[in-house]
Structure formats: structure tokens, C-alpha cells
Write a protein that holds these residues in place. Structure first.
Motif, mmCIF file in Angstrom:
data_model
loop_
_atom_site.group_PDB
_atom_site.id
_atom_site.type_symbol
_atom_site.label_atom_id
_atom_site.label_comp_id
_atom_site.label_asym_id
_atom_site.label_seq_id
_atom_site.Cartn_x
_atom_site.Cartn_y
_atom_site.Cartn_z
ATOM 1 N N THR A 24 -3.955 5.578 -7.775
ATOM 2 C CA THR A 24 -3.439 6.252 -6.577
ATOM 3 C C THR A 24 -4.568 6.495 -5.582
ATOM 4 N N ALA A 25 -5.764 6.822 -6.095
ATOM 5 C CA ALA A 25 -6.907 7.088 -5.204
ATOM 6 C C ALA A 25 -7.260 5.852 -4.368
ATOM 7 N N THR A 26 -7.104 4.665 -4.953
ATOM 8 C CA THR A 26 -7.401 3.426 -4.208
ATOM 9 C C THR A 26 -6.369 3.244 -3.093
ATOM 10 N N LYS A 27 -5.101 3.515 -3.415
ATOM 11 C CA LYS A 27 -4.053 3.391 -2.392
ATOM 12 C C LYS A 27 -4.311 4.374 -1.241
ATOM 13 N N ILE A 42 1.713 3.555 9.359
ATOM 14 C CA ILE A 42 1.265 3.004 8.079
ATOM 15 C C ILE A 42 2.320 3.330 7.029
ATOM 16 N N GLU A 43 3.042 2.296 6.587
ATOM 17 C CA GLU A 43 4.087 2.515 5.579
ATOM 18 C C GLU A 43 3.383 2.829 4.267
ATOM 19 N N ALA A 44 3.578 4.060 3.794
ATOM 20 C CA ALA A 44 2.700 4.573 2.742
ATOM 21 C C ALA A 44 3.175 4.236 1.326
ATOM 22 N N GLU A 61 2.740 11.579 -5.370
ATOM 23 C CA GLU A 61 1.282 11.817 -5.363
ATOM 24 C C GLU A 61 0.655 11.235 -4.084
ATOM 25 N N ILE A 62 1.173 10.091 -3.658
ATOM 26 C CA ILE A 62 0.645 9.498 -2.415
ATOM 27 C C ILE A 62 0.882 10.461 -1.247
#
Ligand SMILES: CC(C)(COP(=O)([O-])OP(=O)([O-])OC[C@H]1O[C@@H](n2cnc3c(N)ncnc32)[C@H](O)[C@@H]1OP(=O)([O-])[O-])[C@@H](O)C(=O)NCCC(=O)NCCSC(=O)C[C@@](C)(O)CC(=O)[O-]
Length: 303
Positions: A24-27, A42-44, A61-62
Motif C-alpha cells: 500500500t505504501a508503494t501505491k 488521480i484515480e486512486a 487504507e489507500i
């Protein structure tokens, strides 16, 4: 100067089909780097079933981890009321519903017919109005379907009109398998434009056959001023075997800069972002512009 809005779909469309686990941190870092490069839409993530698309299972989480920047929108996909309610609980202010112009693709992608999908979306639009949430509509398979073959432009126009009439502020036209050429895309746009104003249309072109930049150009000449794209050309659709990613954002920005249009994006920062996420995923960037500009940069070791 002509303004063009780019909707960056890399964190969602680009990553949804990745088989490897992506932290998730990379995303979140990807989203932050895209915002730093000047992307404003930005489509998250997607609030879809984690059984259907496991890569998007960290949607809450995102949304909780985003460093929300003023002026940046972070839309998400929501296929039904359940997804919409979860998205709103996570602080989302814009959602996208997604229909198809092909019955077979609708069944494979969201497990219902086109008509049933529209019935599922109606309460999403109603709830969105109550919550002050904006809704974008997608139509998939606007040129061809991996199961049903060529799609009639009138069918695309009919589905786009339904989404428009339900209250989509914009309808994004997806060439899901990247089979379109400027001629077939223009035939489709001409039909859709009889039902939905061009100012409310977006082009969403995949690059499977290498035609996506040409399709963006043809659509721009037609009057379309919103394009969806994915940094480094990330992506592929889980329900369209062999389809590659979206047109690379770097290539769209370079094309539009060459036409004298203003996208608000810093190309060099975007190229650096494309190189970074490609390295995280262990592959070369698909963007020709990124490859060309990286080849001109001095190597880190001075060689
Ligand atoms: C639409 C469904 C949910 C129907 O799936 P279904 O199985 O028909 O749904 P259901 O209502 O019968 O529910 C089945 C289970 O899913 C759950 N569920 C139900 N809804 C949700 C939800 N929102 N979030 C989380 N969970 C959900 C529900 O609670 C239940 O859980 P269980 O009781 O089995 O534990 C499913 O088919 C799905 O999630 N599909 C997603 C497909 C997808 O994300 N595809 C990729 C995006 S579209 C795309 O990429 C194209 C685009 C947009 O980029 C444009 C282009 O290029 O063409």
C-alpha cells in the motif's frame, strides 16, 4: 492556450491487474509522485469486491493514507451502492460507475447485464446527490469486445446517454482492448456526440495495437479535451485477455505539448515517476517518451 485535463488512472487501472503484491505504501507514494508532477485528477483505487480484484483490496487504507493536496481530486471506482457507501465512509468525494457497450463484457466484468448494471447505478447516483459526491461514468468496449467482437457505435451512444441522463458529469469512453484506430474511434465519437455533448466526453484508450496516441490525437481534433492515461503505460484488464495498459501519460503529455495544449503536467517529473514505478514493479517503462528521455540522461555512475 487550449486546456486539456488528464485523468491519471495508473494507481487503479494500471495496478488492478498486477499479480505481484504491491505494498500500500508503494501505491501511496505513486499517487503522491503523480500529484507532485502536476496531475490534478488521480484515480486512486476501486471499491469493488476483493474476491474479483484482489489488488484493490486495500482501498480503505489507500484513502486513509492519502496526503490530500488542495486542488487534487482522488476519484475511485464504485460498481454498486455497497461500494459507494464504503467509498463515502472512506472520505471519497468523487466516484466512477462503469458500464459496458457489450453484454458479454458486462457479464464477465460485473456479473450482470447492461440493463441490470444501469439499475444498480441508479441508487448510486441518488445517494451521490444526497452526499454531494460527483459521479463519472465509464463505458467499456467502445470499439470492440474480447468476447463479442466489433461493437456498433450506436450501442456505445445508447449506454453513454444512459449514464449521462443518470447524472454523470462526464462519460469516459474506454477502448478496453486497444483495438481502435482513428477511423473507428471517430465513428464511435460521432455517434456518441449526437447524445452527449463533446465537452462531457473523455477518451480512455488502451495501447494494445499501438494506436492509442493516434486515437488521442484524432479525438483531440474532434474536440475532446479530457483523456485518461496511465503513467508508464501500466495496466491491462483482468477481463480482457492480452489487452495491454492504457496509453502512457508521458506520451499523452508530450503529444499535447506538441499541439500547444496546456495539461499542467511537468513532463520531466512525470518521466521520473514513470521510471520509479517501473523499477518498483521490476519492468521497463512502456512509455516511448520516458524511454527516449531516460536514454538522454547521463547514467548515475557517470558512464
Ligand atoms: C460488481 C461486483 C461486486 C458484482 O459481483 P457479484 O458477485 O455479482 O456481487 P453480489 O452483489 O452478488 O455480492 C457477492 C459478494 O461480493 C460482495 N460485494 C458486492 N459488492 C461489493 C463491493 N462494491 N465491494 C466489496 N464487496 C462487494 C458482497 O458483499 C458479497 O460478499 P460475500 O457475501 O460473498 O462475502 C463484482 O463483479 C466486482 O467487484 N467486479 C469488479 C470488476 C472490476 O473491478 N473490473 C475492473 C474495473 S473496470 C475496467 O477496468 C474498465 C475501465 C473502467 O478501466 C474502462 C475500460 O478500459 O474499459
Amino acid at each position: 492556450m487550449e486546456k486539456v485535463r488528464i485523468v491519471e488512472v495508473g494507481p487503479r487501472d494500471g495496478l488492478q491487474n498486477e499479480k505481484q503484491a504491491i505494498p500500500t505504501a508503494t501505491k501511496l507514494e505513486l499517487i503522491e509522485r503523480l500529484a507532485a508532477a502536476g496531475l490534478r485528477d488521480i484515480e486512486a483505487t476501486s471499491f469493488v469486491s476483493p474476491k474479483w480484484v484482489p489488488q484493490m483490496a486495500d482501498h480503505a487504507e489507500i484513502m486513509a493514507g492519502l496526503q490530500r493536496r488542495p486542488g487534487v481530486n482522488y476519484p475511485v471506482l464504485a460498481p454498486n451502492l455497497k461500494g459507494f457507501e464504503a467509498a463515502v465512509a472512506a472520505g471519497v468525494t468523487e466516484v466512477a460507475v462503469f458500464a459496458a457497450a457489450s453484454e458479454a463484457f458486462s457479464q464477465k466484468n460485473i456479473n450482470c447485464s447492461i440493463a441490470e448494471s444501469i439499475n444498480r447505478f441508479a441508487p448510486v447516483f441518488e445517494a451521490a446527490r444526497q452526499h454531494g459526491v460527483k459521479v463519472r461514468g465509464y463505458v467499456s468496449c467502445v470499439v470492440a469486445c474480447p468476447y463479442d467482437g466489433a461493437i456498433a457505435p450506436d450501442k456505445v451512444a445508447e449506454v453513454a446517454a444512459r449514464l449521462h441522463d443518470l447524472g454523470s458529469y462526464e462519460v469516459s469512453l474506454g477502448d478496453t482492448i486497444g483495438a481502435g484506430t482513428p477511423a473507428s474511434v471517430l465513428r464511435m465519437l460521432e455517434a456518441v456526440a449526437t447524445k452527449v455533448p463533446v465537452a462531457q466526453l473523455a477518451g480512455h484508450y488502451h495501447d494494445t495495437y499501438g494506436m492509442a496516441a493516434a486515437n488521442v490525437y484524432a479525438s483531440y481534433q474532434f474536440g475532446v479535451r479530457v483523456f485518461d492515461s496511465s503513467v508508464a503505460g501500466l495496466g491491462g484488464c483482468p477481463y480482457a485477455k492480452g489487452a495491454t495498459g492504457n496509453v502512457a501519460t508521458e506520451d499523452v503529455v508530450y503529444l499535447l505539448q506538441g499541439l500547444g495544449a496546456d495539461t499542467g503536467v511537468d513532463l520531466q517529473r512525470l518521466v521520473d515517476c514513470g521510471a520509479w514505478i517501473s523499477e518498483q514493479l521490476g519492468r521497463a517503462p512502456q512509455s516511448r517518451v520516458t524511454r527516449a528521455l531516460l536514454a538522454k540522461q547521463p547514467a548515475a555512475n557517470g558512464a
